[in-house]
Enzyme design. Structure first.
Site, PDB file in Angstrom:
ATOM      1  CG  ASP A 180       5.511  11.232 -66.536  1.00  0.00           C
ATOM      2  OD1 ASP A 180       5.005  12.212 -65.974  1.00  0.00           O
ATOM      3  OD2 ASP A 180       6.401  10.518 -66.029  1.00  0.00           O
ATOM      4  NE  ARG A 266       8.003  19.790 -60.922  1.00  0.00           N
ATOM      5  CZ  ARG A 266       7.476  18.692 -60.376  1.00  0.00           C
ATOM      6  NH1 ARG A 266       7.226  17.648 -61.160  1.00  0.00           N
ATOM      7  NH2 ARG A 266       7.219  18.634 -59.096  1.00  0.00           N
TER       8      ARG A 266
END
Length: 374
Positions: A180, A266
């Site tokens: 991430d 997403r």
């Protein structure tokens, strides 16, 4: 993209001897959430039941804090603390974990190298890029059980990291920070991510959807978050809000005036609770756009979807999610393009003064989103 100026007030630069005038203006804007300037919104219809009043029309966008990060006591970051400059990874790591409130400026590239690096950010911090040059290259941020943090005017990528592990799906994944750019977890609250740029590699050229995970992901009891005026591009999976169908919670996230380009899916995936998605511009989203799951109710309002598959949908969970859809524009899109709602949600904060007409969203967002626009 051209520079999109805002007319900022004069300030007393002698209060900030260690930084220049341009940086002081940026610090005051981000950390102190300075006075808002209205958008061209006087004639824009407001959501049913709204108590907010439209402000007079103006040609300049308002870059002040709007959304859930302004609730629950508000978000001011390191305001009131020292202003310090981080020029190395070691300096950034030390400043970010400090217990004192700090405004941490980043004027150049801080790299994690091919191994990558993860920096934990403690409460009451502002991480502020200078001009267009602040860049965290292969450096992910982790915010865990912290509160009152601003990340503003910075570029992020994990695409330079080659250190990988094999994940549960039997695919290589960047090992550091779970791949991430920003991980939010625990009971982190009151976070504002603004005027940043996030990217990895073109999903067509790099087909492994798990190699780099989320650009900004939030899970657990994290809540009261605003993601605004950011540029997200060239990536598979952008935002995971709730990391599983068992990660119940009301994370309360606002997404507004973000530019999403060349993304697979997403934007966001959102499980449980309530959220607000307004005035974003989506271009070339190939899988799913706003994916509401596990009973979530999202106000999806006056967004501009272009060349997007399934702009607003519910997929991949045992319990479907819902949307309160209002005034969205679909241009060259395919799949689910709802014009009616399956739930009702009125955000608790005022935002009429920054709500743009849908037809103007593309131009306003392309000009105003990303670094160097404050």
């Amino acid at each position: 993209m051209k520079h999109y100026p805002s007319n900022l007030p004069l300030v007393d630069f002698f209060r900030f001897p260690q930084v220049g005038p341009a940086l002081v203006l940026a610090v005051l804007l981000g950390a102190a959430a300075c006075a808002k300037k209205p958008l061209e919104s006087a004639a824009v219809p407001q959501p049913a039941g709204a108590t907010v009043a439209a402000a007079p029309a103006s040609t300049a966008p308002s870059f002040g804090l709007v959304g859930f990060a302004g609730e629950n006591g508000g978000t001011t970051g390191g305001a009131g603390g020292r202003t310090v400059a981080a020029t190395t990874l070691a300096e950034l790591t030390e400043y970010a974990k400090s217990k004192e409130p700090l405004i941490i400026t980043i004027a150049g590239t801080i790299s994690g190298g091919t191994e990558g690096a993860s920096v934990r950010v403690a409460s009451n911090k502002t991480l502020l890029g200078v001009g267009k040059t602040g860049f965290l290259e292969g450096v992910g941020l982790t915010i865990s059980d912290q509160r009152n943090i601003i990340v503003q005017n910075l570029r992020f990528t994990m695409s330079t990291v080659t250190n990988t592990k094999i994940n549960d799906e039997k695919r290589p994944q960047v090992a550091v920070n779970d791949g991430d750019c920003i991980t939010i977890q625990g009971a982190s609250q009151n976070l504002w991510f603004d005027h940043c740029e996030f990217f990895n590699l073109d999903p067509v050229a790099q087909p492994n959807q798990d190699l780099y995970d989320g650009l900004i992901d939030a899970k657990g009891a994290s809540a009261y978050i605003t993601i605004s005026w950011c540029y997200f591009h060239d990536h598979h999976k952008c935002h995971l809000i709730g990391n599983s169908d068992k990660d119940a919670g009301d994370r309360k996230v606002t997404f507004h005036h973000n530019y999403y380009s060349n993304i697979t899916e997403r934007v966001p995936v959102y499980r449980f609770g309530t959220g607000h998605v307004f005035n974003n511009y989506y271009k070339h989203v190939y899988g799913t756009g706003v994916n509401s799951r596990m009973g979530a109710c999202l106000r999806v309002e006056q967004n501009y979807f272009e060349d997007t598959k399934n702009p607003i949908t519910t997929k991949n969970s045992s319990v479907p999610g819902n949307w309160d859809a209002a005034g969205n524009l679909y241009v060259g899109c395919t799949g689910a393009q709802p014009t009616t709602s399956t739930c009702s949600f009125q955000p608790p904060y005022q935002y009429a003064a920054v709500l743009n007409e849908t037809a103007k969203v593309k131009e306003i967002v392309v000009q105003g989103a990303g670094v160097g626009k404050l």
